[in-house]
Design an enzyme around this catalytic site. Structure first.
Site, PDB file in Angstrom:
ATOM      1  N   THR A 152      28.759  36.726  45.368  1.00 34.22           N
ATOM      2  CA  THR A 152      27.899  36.182  46.418  1.00 34.22           C
ATOM      3  C   THR A 152      27.035  35.025  45.934  1.00 34.22           C
ATOM      4  O   THR A 152      26.659  34.173  46.729  1.00 34.22           O
ATOM      5  CB  THR A 152      26.994  37.276  47.016  1.00 34.22           C
ATOM      6  OG1 THR A 152      26.225  37.867  45.976  1.00 34.22           O
ATOM      7  CG2 THR A 152      27.809  38.339  47.713  1.00 34.22           C
ATOM      8  N   CYS A 153      26.718  34.983  44.649  1.00 37.06           N
ATOM      9  CA  CYS A 153      25.894  33.889  44.130  1.00 37.06           C
ATOM     10  C   CYS A 153      26.619  32.551  44.213  1.00 37.06           C
ATOM     11  O   CYS A 153      26.014  31.517  44.476  1.00 37.06           O
ATOM     12  CB  CYS A 153      25.492  34.157  42.687  1.00 37.06           C
ATOM     13  SG  CYS A 153      24.390  35.557  42.506  1.00 37.06           S
ATOM     14  N   TYR A 154      27.922  32.573  43.950  1.00 37.35           N
ATOM     15  CA  TYR A 154      28.693  31.335  43.905  1.00 37.35           C
ATOM     16  C   TYR A 154      29.642  31.187  45.081  1.00 37.35           C
ATOM     17  O   TYR A 154      30.439  30.243  45.119  1.00 37.35           O
ATOM     18  CB  TYR A 154      29.477  31.253  42.587  1.00 37.35           C
ATOM     19  CG  TYR A 154      28.551  31.174  41.399  1.00 37.35           C
ATOM     20  CD1 TYR A 154      27.886  30.001  41.092  1.00 37.35           C
ATOM     21  CD2 TYR A 154      28.324  32.295  40.603  1.00 37.35           C
ATOM     22  CE1 TYR A 154      27.027  29.919  40.018  1.00 37.35           C
ATOM     23  CE2 TYR A 154      27.471  32.232  39.513  1.00 37.35           C
ATOM     24  CZ  TYR A 154      26.816  31.041  39.234  1.00 37.35           C
ATOM     25  OH  TYR A 154      25.965  30.973  38.149  1.00 37.35           O
TER      26      TYR A 154
END
Length: 142
Positions: free
Chosen positions: A133-135
């Site tokens: 989800t961060c990238y």
């Protein structure tokens, strides 16, 4: 009766929430000065604070970047065929899976880019899709 209804509505929508709203507004304006918000229409401010809640899903498809895939690979074609058949609520659930939110920032889908990557596992039939989800990466086994 009309006067009673007017007084009741005024109490419910204004007076009963006046103190909590003033406290909220005081804290909110401490973080961002009111003059910064005056340039927006209410609808624009809502999108800025909450993000977009309706989407052109085909635009989402156009913005994907593929790693170890091309848009013509069978896995990708199958993915988009199934995705576009999903009901709206399930598509938003996919956004939550991918990004952690069912909304897109105020920039809109035009600027929302994500990756679909092949995790290149030995036995893809035994692997499930997962997301970073961060990238904004969806790891989609073949």
């Amino acid at each position: 009766r009309k006067e009673y209804v007017d007084l009741y509505v005024n109490y419910m929508f204004n007076k009963s929430v006046q103190k909590p709203f003033e406290d909220f507004m005081k804290g909110f304006l401490r973080g961002c000065q009111a003059r910064n918000w005056k340039m927006f229409f209410p609808e624009e401010l809502q999108v800025l604070l909450q993000g977009y809640t309706t989407f052109d899903w085909h635009l989402l498809e156009k913005n994907v970047i593929y790693r170890a895939y091309t848009k013509l690979d069978q896995t990708i074609r199958n993915f988009w065929t199934v995705f576009h058949k999903l009901p709206e609520e399930k598509k938003k659930m996919f956004l939550v899976f991918l990004s952690g939110s069912d909304r897109i920032s105020g920039y809109g889908l035009e600027c929302f880019k994500f990756w679909i990557a092949d995790p290149q596992v030995e036995n893809p039939d035994e692997s499930l899709p997962y997301a970073n989800t961060c990238y904004l990466i969806l790891f989609l086994p073949r």
